[in-house]
Design an enzyme around this catalytic site. Structure first.
Site, PDB file in Angstrom:
ATOM      1  N   PRO A 249       0.842  -1.198   0.000  1.00  0.00           N
ATOM      2  CA  PRO A 249       0.000   0.000   0.000  1.00  0.00           C
ATOM      3  C   PRO A 249       0.879   1.251   0.000  1.00  0.00           C
ATOM      4  CG  PRO A 249      -0.591  -1.489   1.786  1.00  0.00           C
ATOM      5  CD  PRO A 249       0.710  -1.964   1.241  1.00  0.00           C
TER       6      PRO A 249
ATOM      7  N   ALA B 284       0.304   5.509   0.015  1.00  0.00           N
ATOM      8  CA  ALA B 284      -0.684   6.580   0.121  1.00  0.00           C
ATOM      9  C   ALA B 284      -0.705   7.411  -1.151  1.00  0.00           C
ATOM     10  CB  ALA B 284      -0.360   7.473   1.319  1.00  0.00           C
TER      11      ALA B 284
ATOM     12  N   GLN C 209      -5.525  -2.384   3.764  1.00  0.00           N
ATOM     13  CA  GLN C 209      -4.598  -2.176   4.873  1.00  0.00           C
ATOM     14  C   GLN C 209      -5.184  -1.183   5.865  1.00  0.00           C
ATOM     15  OE1 GLN C 209      -0.674   0.003   4.992  1.00  0.00           O
ATOM     16  NE2 GLN C 209       0.105  -2.088   5.141  1.00  0.00           N
TER      17      GLN C 209
ATOM     18  N   CYS D 278       4.882   2.669   9.220  1.00  0.00           N
ATOM     19  CA  CYS D 278       4.984   4.048   8.749  1.00  0.00           C
ATOM     20  C   CYS D 278       5.998   4.836   9.587  1.00  0.00           C
ATOM     21  CB  CYS D 278       3.626   4.732   8.812  1.00  0.00           C
ATOM     22  SG  CYS D 278       3.666   6.429   8.183  1.00  0.00           S
TER      23      CYS D 278
ATOM     24  N   LYS E 132       2.425  -5.871   8.945  1.00  0.00           N
ATOM     25  CA  LYS E 132       3.663  -5.363   8.371  1.00  0.00           C
ATOM     26  C   LYS E 132       4.326  -4.421   9.361  1.00  0.00           C
ATOM     27  CE  LYS E 132       5.652  -2.859   4.459  1.00  0.00           C
ATOM     28  NZ  LYS E 132       5.408  -2.010   3.262  1.00  0.00           N
TER      29      LYS E 132
ATOM     30  N   HIS F 135       9.799  -4.733   6.467  1.00  0.00           N
ATOM     31  CA  HIS F 135      10.616  -3.791   5.703  1.00  0.00           C
ATOM     32  C   HIS F 135      11.965  -3.728   6.412  1.00  0.00           C
ATOM     33  CE1 HIS F 135      10.947   0.327   3.493  1.00  0.00           C
ATOM     34  NE2 HIS F 135      12.136  -0.217   3.691  1.00  0.00           N
TER      35      HIS F 135
ATOM     36  N   GLY G  40      11.702  -4.194   0.785  1.00  0.00           N
ATOM     37  CA  GLY G  40      12.813  -3.249   0.807  1.00  0.00           C
ATOM     38  C   GLY G  40      13.798  -3.482  -0.313  1.00  0.00           C
TER      39      GLY G  40
ATOM     40  N   GLY H 248       7.074  -2.083  -3.267  1.00  0.00           N
ATOM     41  CA  GLY H 248       6.511  -0.752  -3.120  1.00  0.00           C
ATOM     42  C   GLY H 248       7.046   0.186  -4.178  1.00  0.00           C
ATOM     43  N   ARG H 249       8.066   0.962  -3.816  1.00  0.00           N
ATOM     44  CA  ARG H 249       8.581   2.014  -4.693  1.00  0.00           C
ATOM     45  C   ARG H 249       9.077   1.482  -6.035  1.00  0.00           C
ATOM     46  NH1 ARG H 249      13.283   4.295  -1.792  1.00  0.00           N
ATOM     47  NH2 ARG H 249      13.431   2.160  -0.998  1.00  0.00           N
TER      48      ARG H 249
END
Length: 379
Positions: A25, A27, A79, A110, A152, A182, A215, A238-239
């Site tokens: 997820p 944002a 999530q 986060c 997570k 992560h 990661g 993710g990224r």
């Protein structure tokens, strides 16, 4: 290219995730449009934007709009962020009673200061008792419907306050269906290199449920290397997929032991970008959808010799017609550049984690942090 590791299929509750790949997820990113775009490139589990448990229970209009899934999206994965066991229980009961999702993932990773300064996100697993109560509340509420709950988290607050092994044991003991790590501390944010050794340590510690690694997965080969070096059961991306949804196609090929396709030329990237615009327009309307696409432009065009003026115009686009005109200015035959490989997205720098006063005094304190759930839907 590494060979695909021999692993059992990843199961999260009743759901088989094959290939063992989860979209993290993000944002403002993993809305229904972006998830659809990624799903068109490959199978896996695709998690919606993070939802604040209190906002869900209080039926905030923006939050309810975020809780939307395609008709063919299965399992529907949501999530939740929360710091209060009672509110978390009510949120998951609402998900069950109103059939809002098929899988609940809990965010304790986060690192954003506005979250940690209230004791939320990656600050919370330090409070072991409270962390366990929140996870248990979600599991208890989800259990009657057979909805799996996953968790997570990060390695810890900083190098002096490591929490992931305790968090993994607690999550397993309280009924979580899987955990994801992560490989950075909150202090690292997204800087430096993820410590995959900590994923391996968690896998050695948590043996009864799947352990997923997160990661620095920016290519299919990265995913295979993480799996082989840590023994983890799956990966969370993710990224690495920002402006690059075809990464899921690459991952599907890699895990099947097939050759990973070459990166797309600029013509194909243009078609993907246009498809993303269409999906956002369907979801938000043209005005909001095309403006929302602006945040993705730099990642889609990264490394291509486009020119600064054209890049600037892409970043200001407001209509589909404008987008079409700009895409028509691109040379479709330009091959995918090596400059587009490697890390993507925000990185930042290592910094001191802002915590509530006295937060580190007693890890067994189960008091609910005051105000940590208010006005937050990001992370």
């Amino acid at each position: 290219m590494s060979l695909a590791p021999a692993t059992a299929p990843l199961r999260i509750g009743p759901y088989e995730v094959d290939p063992p790949v989860v979209l993290a997820p993000m944002a403002g990113i993993t809305n229904i449009a972006f998830r659809r775009l990624c799903r068109e490139y490959g199978a896996g589990l695709y998690v919606c934007e993070m939802i604040t448990s209190r906002a869900l229970v209080e039926r905030h209009p923006t939050t309810l709009q975020m809780v939307s899934f395609d008709a063919d999206e299965s399992p529907r994965s949501m999530q939740l962020y929360g710091v209060d066991p009672a509110t978390m229980y009510d949120a998951v009961r609402m998900i069950v009673d109103e059939n809002l999702a098929d899988h609940v993932d809990m965010n304790f990773g986060c690192p954003v200061p506005k979250v940690t300064r209230k004791g939320g996100g990656s600050a919370l697993p330090y409070k072991r008792r409270l962390f366990g109560e929140i996870v248990h509340a979600a599991v208890r509420a989800a259990e009657p419907a057979g909805i799996p709950v996953t968790v997570k988290f990060r390695v810890g607050i900083d190098d002096e306050h490591i929490t992931h092994l305790d968090a993994g044991r607690i999550a397993e003991d309280t009924g979580a269906a899987a955990v994801a790590l992560h490989g950075r501390t909150a202090a690292q944010r997204y800087s430096g290199t993820a410590d995959w050794d900590q994923i391996a340590r968690l896998k050695e510690t948590v043996r009864g449920i799947p352990v997923l690694g997160n990661g620095d997965i920016f290519s299919a080969d990265d995913a295979l290397k993480m799996m082989s070096s840590t023994g983890c059961d799956g990966v969370v991306v993710g990224r690495g997929c920002l402006g690059r949804p075809w990464l899921f196609r690459d991952l599907q090929a890699a895990f099947a032991g097939e050759p990973v396709p070459e990166g797309p030329d600029l013509g194909e990237v243009s078609r993907v970008l246009r498809r993303h615009a269409e999906l956002l327009t369907d979801h938000m309307g043209e005005h909001k959808g095309v403006r929302d696409l602006r945040k993705h432009m730099a990642q889609y065009l990264r490394g291509f010799p486009v020119g600064s003026e054209l890049r600037k115009q892409f970043g200001l686009v407001s209509t589909l017609a404008e987008l079409d005109d700009l895409l028509g200015c691109l040379d479709p035959n330009i091959p995918f550049p090596t400059e587009a490989e490697g890390p993507r997205g925000r990185q930042g720098s290592v910094g001191k984690v802002v915590l509530p006063e006295g937060w580190l005094d007693d890890p067994e304190d189960s008091s609910v942090p005051e105000g940590a759930e208010l006005d937050h839907n990001g992370g």
